[in-house]
Scaffold this motif. Structure first.
Motif, PDB file in Angstrom:
ATOM      1  N   TYR A 137       0.837  -1.202   0.000  1.00  0.00           N
ATOM      2  CA  TYR A 137       0.000   0.000   0.000  1.00  0.00           C
ATOM      3  C   TYR A 137       0.870   1.249   0.000  1.00  0.00           C
ATOM      4  O   TYR A 137       1.383   1.646   1.044  1.00  0.00           O
ATOM      5  N   PRO A 138       1.063   1.875  -1.159  1.00  0.00           N
ATOM      6  CA  PRO A 138       1.771   3.164  -1.182  1.00  0.00           C
ATOM      7  C   PRO A 138       0.748   4.292  -0.976  1.00  0.00           C
ATOM      8  O   PRO A 138      -0.221   4.403  -1.732  1.00  0.00           O
ATOM      9  N   MET A 139       0.952   5.100   0.043  1.00  0.00           N
ATOM     10  CA  MET A 139      -0.023   6.157   0.354  1.00  0.00           C
ATOM     11  C   MET A 139       0.267   7.388  -0.496  1.00  0.00           C
ATOM     12  O   MET A 139       0.795   8.413  -0.029  1.00  0.00           O
ATOM     13  N   THR A 140      -0.092   7.277  -1.784  1.00  0.00           N
ATOM     14  CA  THR A 140       0.147   8.353  -2.727  1.00  0.00           C
ATOM     15  C   THR A 140      -0.846   8.224  -3.880  1.00  0.00           C
ATOM     16  O   THR A 140      -1.325   7.122  -4.182  1.00  0.00           O
ATOM     17  N   PHE A 191      -0.120   5.554  -6.654  1.00  0.00           N
ATOM     18  CA  PHE A 191       0.210   4.254  -6.043  1.00  0.00           C
ATOM     19  C   PHE A 191       0.429   3.176  -7.084  1.00  0.00           C
ATOM     20  O   PHE A 191       1.243   2.272  -6.897  1.00  0.00           O
ATOM     21  N   HIS A 208       5.333   6.883   1.824  1.00  0.00           N
ATOM     22  CA  HIS A 208       4.877   6.040   2.938  1.00  0.00           C
ATOM     23  C   HIS A 208       4.261   4.773   2.350  1.00  0.00           C
ATOM     24  O   HIS A 208       3.241   4.810   1.660  1.00  0.00           O
ATOM     25  N   VAL A 240       3.338   0.516   3.008  1.00  0.00           N
ATOM     26  CA  VAL A 240       3.163  -0.597   3.942  1.00  0.00           C
ATOM     27  C   VAL A 240       2.998  -1.892   3.158  1.00  0.00           C
ATOM     28  O   VAL A 240       2.273  -1.943   2.159  1.00  0.00           O
ATOM     29  N   SER A 266       6.059  -1.205   7.717  1.00  0.00           N
ATOM     30  CA  SER A 266       5.842   0.171   7.273  1.00  0.00           C
ATOM     31  C   SER A 266       7.165   0.909   7.108  1.00  0.00           C
ATOM     32  O   SER A 266       8.097   0.715   7.893  1.00  0.00           O
ATOM     33  N   SER A 315       6.636   6.436   7.362  1.00  0.00           N
ATOM     34  CA  SER A 315       5.419   6.970   7.971  1.00  0.00           C
ATOM     35  C   SER A 315       5.701   8.357   8.534  1.00  0.00           C
ATOM     36  O   SER A 315       6.747   8.596   9.136  1.00  0.00           O
ATOM     37  N   PRO A 316       4.750   9.289   8.348  1.00  0.00           N
ATOM     38  CA  PRO A 316       4.930  10.610   8.950  1.00  0.00           C
ATOM     39  C   PRO A 316       4.662  10.605  10.458  1.00  0.00           C
ATOM     40  O   PRO A 316       4.978  11.578  11.135  1.00  0.00           O
ATOM     41  N   SER A 317       4.093   9.509  10.972  1.00  0.00           N
ATOM     42  CA  SER A 317       3.806   9.449  12.413  1.00  0.00           C
ATOM     43  C   SER A 317       5.086   9.205  13.192  1.00  0.00           C
ATOM     44  O   SER A 317       6.008   8.544  12.719  1.00  0.00           O
TER      45      SER A 317
END
Lengths: 200, 200
Positions: B19-22, B25, B76, B78, B191, B194-196
């Protein structure tokens, strides 16, 4: 559907992530969370996943609502997680078991129409009959009309997200009831708005 | 590390998604796949996940390479999936068991520096000693230096992606060897970027 925890003190948990495939994934997740009432579950989010714990019905209610409110944005969104009950290493902490059984998010979730594709697997632990237990729950899914087919290592469900989650919850609940102290986990990937052609 | 399948015909599989968060993707996934040699595993992708099957070392080699080449973009990303061996309902089909044990992607994967955060869970099926087996593999992770802490329903690993995958493969392989016909699954979320804030 009556929850698992009626008359018992068995804690259900779910460790999951929601993956919106968009540059503004943070906004999609935060926006969904703002629409979900999580007051009846314990919740903790780290940089990899979120864990929610409480009565079975509230864990499923919150999981479904987060997925649906993220997916209704139209973005390709996947919910991927593991539901668990009865782990012998589990603690009694971090639970909200004294809540009543009224689901806080059901009405808003039912108001949305999100088409979902799901692959799930049940793992009844320490049980020699586990393959039969799994087969029985596939039959439950067939009765619900959500079962599409078996794939390697999983079963596929398709349909409205509310119907898919109903099947998942019933399969998990039924499996959990095979004994008073059963340890059961269930992995779930649920996808909406994928640009890929459905493989049904 | 020697593969599981040396001298046996036990098929290992992994059903996973990246899963690319973009917004792009699809490009990130396709770009990663172009860099990965999948010739030694059977592979099938549908709209929810990808399944790869073959010898243990090639399944882990390909899984790791896909994650690393997607994550090195800086997006980011996963990887979320389940490794499996010995399912009694599994078929003999869709396997590439006659391949030799040379890993096709190891050199390119080792050349990348990707920091990964992972949560994994082992499920040795139909085994009354399963909690001890899991505890033993947490000790393996501790020896590797990748183990960070236990969380509800999972164990957390942190470190270079190559090191994290090495721990995962060894934990899975060791567990699989507890009997000739063991059925074991392992769920993994890994992951990167991650920005977290890291929760170590």
């Amino acid at each position: 559907m009556q929850g698992l925890s009626c008359g018992t003190s068995r804690i259900v948990g779910c460790r999951f992530s929601v993956y919106p495939m968009t540059d503004n994934f943070v906004d999609v997740i935060k926006g969904a969370l703002e629409e979900v009432d999580t007051s009846k579950v314990w919740q903790y989010t780290d940089d990899v996943s979120t864990c929610i714990r409480g009565r079975s019905e509230h864990v499923f209610d919150v999981a479904k609502a987060i997925f649906i409110h993220a997916a209704k944005t139209g973005v390709h969104v996947v919910f991927n997680g593991t539901f668990s009950i009865g782990c012998p290493g589990d603690s009694e902490g971090d639970t909200y078991m004294s809540q009543d059984d009224r689901r806080m998010n059901e009405e808003k979730s039912q108001a949305e129409k999100v088409t979902a594709a799901s692959q799930f697997a049940l793992y009844p632990m320490n049980n020699p009959d586990y393959m039969q237990i799994i087969a029985d729950q596939v039959q439950v899914a067939e009765k619900h009309g959500t079962f599409t087919k078996g794939v390697h290592y999983a079963s596929r469900l398709d349909g409205d997200a509310n119907d898919v989650f109903r099947t998942l919850e019933e399969a998990f609940t039924n499996t959990s009831k095979t004994s008073d102290r059963s340890h059961v986990t269930m992995t779930v990937a649920i996808s909406a708005n994928s640009p890929s052609k459905k493989d049904m």
